[in-house]
Design a protein around this motif. Structure first.
Motif, short mmCIF file in Angstrom:
data_model
loop_
_atom_site.label_atom_id
_atom_site.label_comp_id
_atom_site.label_asym_id
_atom_site.label_seq_id
_atom_site.Cartn_x
_atom_site.Cartn_y
_atom_site.Cartn_z
N UNK A 30 0.83 -1.21 0.00
CA UNK A 30 0.00 0.00 0.00
C UNK A 30 0.87 1.26 0.00
N UNK A 31 1.93 1.25 0.79
CA UNK A 31 2.84 2.40 0.81
C UNK A 31 3.51 2.56 -0.55
N UNK A 32 3.87 1.45 -1.17
CA UNK A 32 4.49 1.51 -2.50
C UNK A 32 3.51 2.10 -3.52
N UNK A 33 2.24 1.70 -3.44
CA UNK A 33 1.22 2.24 -4.36
C UNK A 33 1.05 3.74 -4.16
N UNK A 34 0.97 4.19 -2.91
CA UNK A 34 0.82 5.63 -2.64
C UNK A 34 2.01 6.41 -3.20
N UNK A 35 3.21 5.90 -2.99
CA UNK A 35 4.40 6.59 -3.48
C UNK A 35 4.43 6.62 -5.00
#
Length: 304
Positions: A30-35
């Motif tokens: 999820x953090x990777x997607x947001x970034x």
């Protein structure tokens, strides 16, 4: 190719390079997607790239595609949706409050196969020409059934019954108006006394819910072993579940014998596949004879 599809491709590549597993490393993905969405949005402002629009909506769409069930994820997230059917790629149905409706979702044959493979990944099961239909339970408790040609005529047929918990005990059934207080008291006494109880009914009649509510009345001092074609009884604090993985589907006699060897005081059995032993009265008689013979043999054999 629109902006969201571009970001989806970038995220897939980042996941591949990082070695992350969306099913086990959800927070990191999820953090990777947001970034990735933020980075693309910033790059698109300089021109030459399609604009992203709503960043939150884009991040949700990318997450659903790489870690969820893509176009179907909205139906999994909707608490009012009880069931999902794919009759063919262009005809996707859902059920709300028991009423079926045709959705506007249109898939391709490849998307249907990709969704099925993604759903089966965690279950360890497969569907192919040697095994043209499969039952499995998804990580959220939903029940999956898939049939492929030549069992199906032309398209892959998919059914997902979401696990919607409305009752965990006989008292809950009384509160919902399903049982009277007197009927609930009688069933609880029957469970405590160790009587045999058969739960039967049509599709979506509430058989699994009823069985789980009955199991909640089993005294906590007793050890319980269940036999399930797919794991559907959601009471992990009480039930010790197992599934007999044979080269073919387990027959009732095999299940009964394996249960006896595990020496459980109680043996709830869900969805015994008697229909696979034959059809009609003849099949039922064959199942009863097989079951009686196996029980007789187990009574004579020593416990292990």
């Amino acid at each position: 190719m629109d902006a969201v599809q571009v970001v989806q491709g970038e995220v897939r590549e980042l996941i591949r390079r990082s070695g992350l597993d969306p099913s086990r490393d959800a927070s990191a993905v999820k953090a990777l997607v947001r970034d990735a969405v933020a980075d693309y949005d910033e790059r698109s402002l300089h021109g030459g790239m399609p604009l992203l629009g709503d960043r939150d909506a884009a991040a949700k769409s990318v997450w659903d595609t790489v870690a969820g069930f893509g176009p179907l994820q909205a139906y999994f997230d909707d608490p009012l949706v009880e069931e999902i059917w794919i009759n063919e790629p262009s005809r996707v149905f859902i059920a709300r409050d028991g009423v079926a409706e045709l959705t506007t979702t249109i898939l391709t044959e490849a998307e249907v196969r990709d969704l099925v493979e993604r759903m089966l990944r965690a279950s360890g099961r497969r569907v192919d020409l040697s095994s043209p239909f499969v039952d499995a339970v998804l990580s959220d408790g939903s029940r999956l059934h898939v049939v492929i040609p030549d069992i199906a005529r032309e398209h892959w047929l998919v059914n997902v019954r979401k696990f919607v918990v409305k009752a965990d005990s006989l008292d809950d059934l009384v509160r919902l108006g399903t049982l009277s207080r007197a009927a609930a008291a009688f069933l609880e006494a029957a469970v405590v006394a160790g009587l045999n109880i058969l739960v039967a009914g049509g599709t979506q009649a509430g058989k699994t819910t009823m069985l789980n509510c009955l199991a909640s009345a089993i005294p906590p001092r007793e050890r319980v072993v269940t036999a399930e074609e797919v794991f559907e009884l959601p009471n992990p604090g009480l039930l010790q579940s197992f599934y007999e993985r044979n080269t073919g589907s387990p027959v009732p006699a095999d299940i009964a014998g394996s249960q006896r060897r595990r020496s459980g005081r109680r043996s709830p059995t869900a969805r015994v596949p008697a229909h696979r032993e034959g059809t009609g009265v003849a099949g039922s008689r064959r199942v009863r004879r097989q079951l009686s013979e196996r029980v007789r043999q187990e009574r004579q054999a020593p416990r292990v």
